[in-house]
Design an enzyme around this catalytic site. Structure first.
Site, PDB file in Angstrom:
ATOM      1  N   CYS A 122       0.867  -1.174   0.000  1.00  0.00           N
ATOM      2  CA  CYS A 122       0.000   0.000   0.000  1.00  0.00           C
ATOM      3  C   CYS A 122       0.907   1.230   0.000  1.00  0.00           C
ATOM      4  O   CYS A 122       1.779   1.365   0.858  1.00  0.00           O
ATOM      5  CB  CYS A 122      -0.862  -0.027   1.264  1.00  0.00           C
ATOM      6  SG  CYS A 122      -1.805   1.466   1.558  1.00  0.00           S
TER       7      CYS A 122
ATOM      8  N   GLU B  54     -12.372  -0.440  -5.416  1.00  0.00           N
ATOM      9  CA  GLU B  54     -12.708  -1.312  -4.288  1.00  0.00           C
ATOM     10  C   GLU B  54     -14.173  -1.757  -4.353  1.00  0.00           C
ATOM     11  O   GLU B  54     -14.507  -2.884  -4.014  1.00  0.00           O
ATOM     12  CB  GLU B  54     -12.451  -0.544  -2.984  1.00  0.00           C
ATOM     13  CG  GLU B  54     -12.465  -1.372  -1.755  1.00  0.00           C
ATOM     14  CD  GLU B  54     -11.266  -2.325  -1.600  1.00  0.00           C
ATOM     15  OE1 GLU B  54     -10.142  -1.937  -1.945  1.00  0.00           O
ATOM     16  OE2 GLU B  54     -11.485  -3.451  -1.140  1.00  0.00           O
TER      17      GLU B  54
HETATM   18  N1  DGL Z   1      -3.913   0.669  -2.074  1.00  0.00           N
HETATM   19  C1  DGL Z   1      -3.608   1.773  -1.282  1.00  0.00           C
HETATM   20  C2  DGL Z   1      -2.417   2.560  -1.757  1.00  0.00           C
HETATM   21  O1  DGL Z   1      -1.592   1.999  -2.454  1.00  0.00           O
HETATM   22  C3  DGL Z   1      -4.610   2.639  -0.649  1.00  0.00           C
HETATM   23  C4  DGL Z   1      -5.956   2.888  -1.100  1.00  0.00           C
HETATM   24  C5  DGL Z   1      -6.716   3.500   0.082  1.00  0.00           C
HETATM   25  O2  DGL Z   1      -7.047   2.711   0.975  1.00  0.00           O
HETATM   26  O3  DGL Z   1      -6.912   4.714   0.114  1.00  0.00           O
HETATM   27  O4  DGL Z   1      -2.258   3.698  -1.429  1.00  0.00           O
END
Ligand code: DGL
Length: 270
Positions: free
Chosen positions: A74, A154
């Site tokens: 993430c 999502e």
């Molecule tokens: N997949 C995540 C990222 O790479 C975050 C998405 C989120 O939860 O805002 O930042």
């Protein structure tokens, strides 16, 4: 012994599955334990303190599963919580983030004008600009927060024309004009990479963590002699903090097979 232990991978939701799949495909001997913090997504809209706190609990859980490595799949968590995670995990296991491999990868390209899109938190942290230092050909970096994209992905939002419109509205932003390379600074975005590519008619080089993270992790594990040499069938495990049908459906279509998702409560909240 350590080499046979699993690799923990986590994200706020399904985005990190893109990273997990990369690891599974590149290193078929490895077992992956995935954690998606669906209870708290989107991380990009949370305060730094909150994200640090969630990450701390998730790492505690992954350490209990005896992971030999934790992959912060993430960008938001990698931007806001990496220092805390590294401090808390110490030498109990290896820690990887999704930003360093991208920086290394992009610095070896001939890019001149780079655009970066990501969550509000990632873009506000300026993490890419700060890390992209040193002699290279890059003349400018422009970043843009695209906060609607992760929730749209999502929720497996299916209306193609609205999806296209949202993507185009962001990419038409003045800041992103005349770029030759676009970094997808969120692990959710590879799931709409075809649409982004369509917008640019294939004329912009689109880079994400998936271009480099697998090999990066493989090399590091190899150096430490942590690669699993035993070729037996392992069952990957998938945990989420709040079960949703849309996650179940997305995970199934992403891996092309039924995924056994388990809801687990690791936070002191209901
Ligand atoms: N997949 C995540 C990222 O790479 C975050 C998405 C989120 O939860 O805002 O930042």
């Amino acid at each position: 012994m350590k080499s046979e232990l699993p690799i923990g991978v986590f994200d706020s939701g399904i985005g990190g599955l893109t990273v997990a799949r990369e690891i599974i495909e590149l290193m078929p001997n490895e077992k992956v334990i995935y954690f998606g913090d669906t209870l708290h997504l989107p991380y990009g809209e949370k305060s730094k303190e909150k994200v640090i706190n969630y990450c701390s609990k998730i790492c505690e859980f992954l350490l209990k599963q005896e992971c030999k490595a934790i992959v912060i799949a993430c960008n938001t968590a990698s931007s806001l919580a990496i220092k805390n995670i590294e401090k808390e995990v110490g030498n109990k296991c290896l820690v990887f983030n999704v930003i360093d491999p991208v920086i290394e990868f992009v610095q070896n390209l001939k890019s001149k004008k780079i655009g970066i899109i990501g969550t509000n938190a990632t873009i506000e942290s300026n993490v890419y600009e700060k890390k992209m230092v040193g002699p290279n050909s890059i003349s400018s970096i422009f970043s843009l927060a695209t906060p609607l994209l992760a929730p749209m992905i999502e929720s497996s939002f299916h209306d193609e024309s609205i999806k296209k419109k949202i993507i185009a509205t962001y990419l038409k932003n003045d800041n992103l004009q005349n770029i030759d390379t676009l970094i997808l600074g969120c692990t959710h975005y590879p799931l709409i990479q075809d649409k982004i590519n369509e917008f640019y008619n294939g004329k912009v080089n689109i880079i994400s963590a998936l271009d480099s993270i697998g090999l990066y992790i493989q090399n590091e594990l190899k150096k430490k002699n942590f690669l699993n040499k035993k070729n037996y069938i392992k069952k990957h495990e998938f945990f989420i903090s709040d079960f949703t049908n849309s996650f179940q459906k997305s995970a199934k279509s992403f891996f092309n097979k039924e995924i056994n998702l388990k809801e687990i409560h690791i936070f002191n909240e209901t």
